[in-house]
Design a protein around this motif. Structure first.
Motif, mmCIF file in Angstrom:
data_model
loop_
_atom_site.group_PDB
_atom_site.id
_atom_site.type_symbol
_atom_site.label_atom_id
_atom_site.label_comp_id
_atom_site.label_asym_id
_atom_site.label_seq_id
_atom_site.Cartn_x
_atom_site.Cartn_y
_atom_site.Cartn_z
ATOM 1 N N UNK A 138 45.585 7.358 37.850
ATOM 2 C CA UNK A 138 45.475 8.417 37.292
ATOM 3 C C UNK A 138 44.383 7.919 36.468
ATOM 4 N N UNK A 139 43.333 7.283 36.619
ATOM 5 C CA UNK A 139 42.213 6.771 35.727
ATOM 6 C C UNK A 139 40.602 7.433 35.969
ATOM 7 N N UNK A 140 40.795 8.128 34.887
ATOM 8 C CA UNK A 140 39.234 8.735 35.146
ATOM 9 C C UNK A 140 37.906 8.297 35.914
ATOM 10 N N UNK A 142 34.722 8.370 35.267
ATOM 11 C CA UNK A 142 33.979 9.465 33.701
ATOM 12 C C UNK A 142 32.340 8.916 34.940
ATOM 13 N N UNK B 180 41.925 8.059 26.753
ATOM 14 C CA UNK B 180 40.359 7.513 26.713
ATOM 15 C C UNK B 180 40.334 8.312 27.761
ATOM 16 N N UNK B 181 40.730 6.903 29.066
ATOM 17 C CA UNK B 181 40.527 6.882 30.702
ATOM 18 C C UNK B 181 41.897 7.590 31.303
ATOM 19 N N UNK B 182 42.291 8.019 30.820
ATOM 20 C CA UNK B 182 43.256 8.859 31.965
ATOM 21 C C UNK B 182 43.128 10.364 31.934
ATOM 22 N N UNK B 183 44.099 11.023 33.166
ATOM 23 C CA UNK B 183 43.527 12.812 33.155
ATOM 24 C C UNK B 183 45.245 12.659 32.205
ATOM 25 N N UNK B 186 43.107 13.128 29.101
ATOM 26 C CA UNK B 186 41.776 13.912 28.800
ATOM 27 C C UNK B 186 43.088 15.645 28.543
ATOM 28 N N UNK B 187 43.640 15.736 29.157
ATOM 29 C CA UNK B 187 44.285 17.263 29.573
ATOM 30 C C UNK B 187 45.263 17.015 27.423
#
Lengths: 280, 320
Positions: A138-140, A142, B180-183, B186-187
């Motif tokens: 689930x890591x973005x 970017x 910073x870096x997971x859903x 962000x949500x």
């Protein structure tokens, strides 16, 4: 308050009752709503609304505050279910279960509050709840989202100084464009715009109108707009619908009606309430 | 060059780092033993670690406009849960896990009351604060108890000089990365910045908030357990409102507004450092005990003010 019918306003020029059952659906109808009723406890927000959206057209919905436009919008996006009535998408009866369900069917909405998170970057907003993730986690991702966001904004011809900028620092027109870009990127077939020109200066409004017309010209998108400004609506829309007190009271081809005609209909409603008050 | 300056200005934590460095330099000049002795650094790390750990939970709640006032009382309760589970025959590692689950359960109750019954979290967790304090005092009979575990486990769980700081640093790194870096991160920020908008975008904001209350509860419990191992004693009056307010102050100093909408874990860590530097620094230069809180309180206000002013400047520069 009782909803006494206003003479001459109840029946829109085209009644969908005639379409019920017997007549086959026109293939050009991408979306059809029939007799939608929505009640919140004792309050009836929508009282039997029907509409059709043809492939590739822009439908403008006009009406005063409290006419039920936003409630209708929320039903079409799967945000809340109707109390009764039916929805047809591509001719098939569909009960929208959730926003995600509606999105999966290609229905995207740009709400009046734009659903943007001010403290997040432009690209995170474009991908909100539809993020590009590294496979299996689930890591973005970017970098991929940034790149895609730049490409998407270029494609629809929107200039934003930097996709890294926090959305809260941008102008109203830019924010609206980002919200629309989000829907476009999601490959929307049916785009719902809730007051896309609200609180916008003439120059910014012109940019957004330009963007909407370009999306239509590309031919992949059918658009429903909720509007306040009659003149702008008649300029952009192919068809217009007037909603009053939870019902559709008038519907017409945009070319065969005019601002004065719409004003007359709305004024009749005011007068109705005025006489009501005097007699009370 | 302009690009470098620009990207630095985008860096949220910049302003609080400036404040921390200036303070460290000042105290180092005022007292040469401030930073460069092992005893002093260890002391500093033991102040910073619990504040930073609890602040991690507060930050993710504060982003959503919520707060957990009961964190300091979960901190006091969790080691007692561990103690009673050990007494009931559970091996120490399992007792720790059980106590953390208990702390998480408190968070779940906070979250459910806040989200489902729509009670402001200030009220929910204020009630929970008193309730847990009473519970801890009752089950402990008001007397401290010892910690029973193997030396290795105790060392890892806080007895070791920098063990608690290592835990805090690990949690901060993981939480910072996740925010910073997971859903989820962000949500969390999106739901805090625009709750209606986020739910219109299909984000399940209610579930998200409940999960964050659970995380906050578990972190407060972990902090209490680590502190119990560090001082080899479980004290029913440990923690409390003082540690909780320090954590909230660390979060605010670090750049997370109480009004919500944004927030940073790394900032809260540096905020905890600022508090630790102020606390140790004033002690080492020999401030009178009566005037200590007066000066500390004033310094916290000034530090927050500096951070807000530098942050405002940063945003203005980043836009232009």
């Amino acid at each position: 308050m009782t909803h006494t019918p206003i003479a001459g306003l109840r029946a829109p020029p085209t009644t969908y009752a005639a379409l019920d059952g017997a007549e086959p659906l026109a293939v050009t109808d991408l979306l059809r709503a029939e007799n939608i009723v929505k009640t919140f406890g004792p309050v009836t927000a929508l009282n039997g609304v029907s509409l059709r959206l043809r492939r590739g057209e822009i439908l403008g919905i006009l009406g005063d505050n409290g006419a039920g436009k936003s409630t209708l919008m929320k039903i079409l996006t799967g945000y809340q279910p109707q109390s009764s009535g039916k929805l047809y998408i591509d001719g098939a009866e569909t009960a929208l279960r959730s926003v995600d369900h509606a999105r999966a069917l290609g229905i995207e909405c740009v709400y009046q509050d734009l659903a943007l998170a001010n403290s997040l970057s432009v690209y995170h907003n474009i991908f909100l709840n539809r993020e590009i993730l590294y496979p299996g986690f689930h890591i973005l991702n970017n970098r991929a989202m940034r790149r895609e966001a730049i490409r998407c904004l270029e494609e629809i011809g929107v200039y934003i100084p930097s996709v890294d900028a926090e959305v809260g620092a941008l102008s109203g027109g830019q924010r609206q464009a980002i919200a629309i870009a989000r829907a476009v990127h999601a490959r929307a077939r049916i785009l719902l715009l809730d007051e896309p020109l609200a609180a916008m200066g003439a120059r910014e409004a012109a940019l957004i109108i330009d963007l909407i017309l370009r999306l239509k010209a590309e031919g992949n998108m059918s658009i429903i707009m909720i509007m306040h400004n009659y003149a702008q609506t008649l300029d952009i829309a192919d068809r217009i619908m007037l909603m009053q007190r939870g019902q559709v009271t008038y519907e017409s081809d945009a070319r065969s009606t005019s601002v004065p005609e719409l004003m007359t209909i709305v004024r009749r409603e005011y007068q109705h309430f005025q006489t009501h008050k005097e007699s009370a | 060059m302009a690009r470098t300056i620009n990207s630095m200005l985008r860096w949220r934590e910049l302003s609080v780092i400036v404040v921390a460095v200036v303070l460290a330099i000042y105290f180092q000049i005022a007292n040469a033993n401030f930073l460069l002795s092992n005893a002093s650094l260890q002391n500093l790390s033991q102040f910073i670690a619990p504040v930073a750990l609890i602040a991690c939970g507060e930050v993710i709640l504060m982003i959503g406009g919520e707060i957990d006032l009961s964190a300091g009382m979960v901190y006091a309760l969790a080691p007692f849960l561990m103690y009673f589970l050990t007494r009931a025959g559970l091996p120490a590692p399992l007792a720790i896990v059980g106590a953390l689950a208990g702390a998480a359960a408190v968070g779940a109750v906070n979250g459910m009351v806040t989200v489902l019954l729509q009670v402001p979290s200030f009220v929910t967790t204020l009630g929970m604060l008193f309730l847990l304090n009473g519970l801890t005092l009752t089950i402990s009979g008001g007397t401290p108890v010892g910690v029973d575990a193997s030396p290795t486990l105790a060392f890892i769980m806080g007895r070791g000089g920098y063990a608690e700081f290592v835990w805090a640093a690990l949690v901060v790194l993981v939480m910072h990365f996740m925010l910073r870096n997971t859903r989820w991160g962000l949500h969390t920020i999106a739901a805090g910045a625009n709750p209606v908008g986020a739910s219109e975008a299909g984000i399940r904001t209610r579930e998200l908030k409940m999960v964050n209350f659970v995380i906050s509860g578990a972190l407060a419990g972990l902090t209490g357990i680590l502190e119990a191992f560090r001082i080899s004693s479980i004290d029913p009056t440990a923690g409390g409102t003082h540690i909780m307010f320090l954590a909230v102050a660390a979060a605010v100093i670090g750049g997370t507004p109480l009004a919500g909408g944004s927030g940073t874990i790394a900032g809260a860590m540096i905020g905890a450092m600022v508090l630790g530097i102020l606390n140790d620094g004033f002690t080492l230069i020999g401030i009178n005990a009566f005037t200590f809180d007066l000066i500390l309180g004033g310094a916290i206000l000034v530090a927050m003010l500096c951070n807000i002013l530098i942050g405002r400047y940063r945003r203005r520069m980043a836009v232009s």
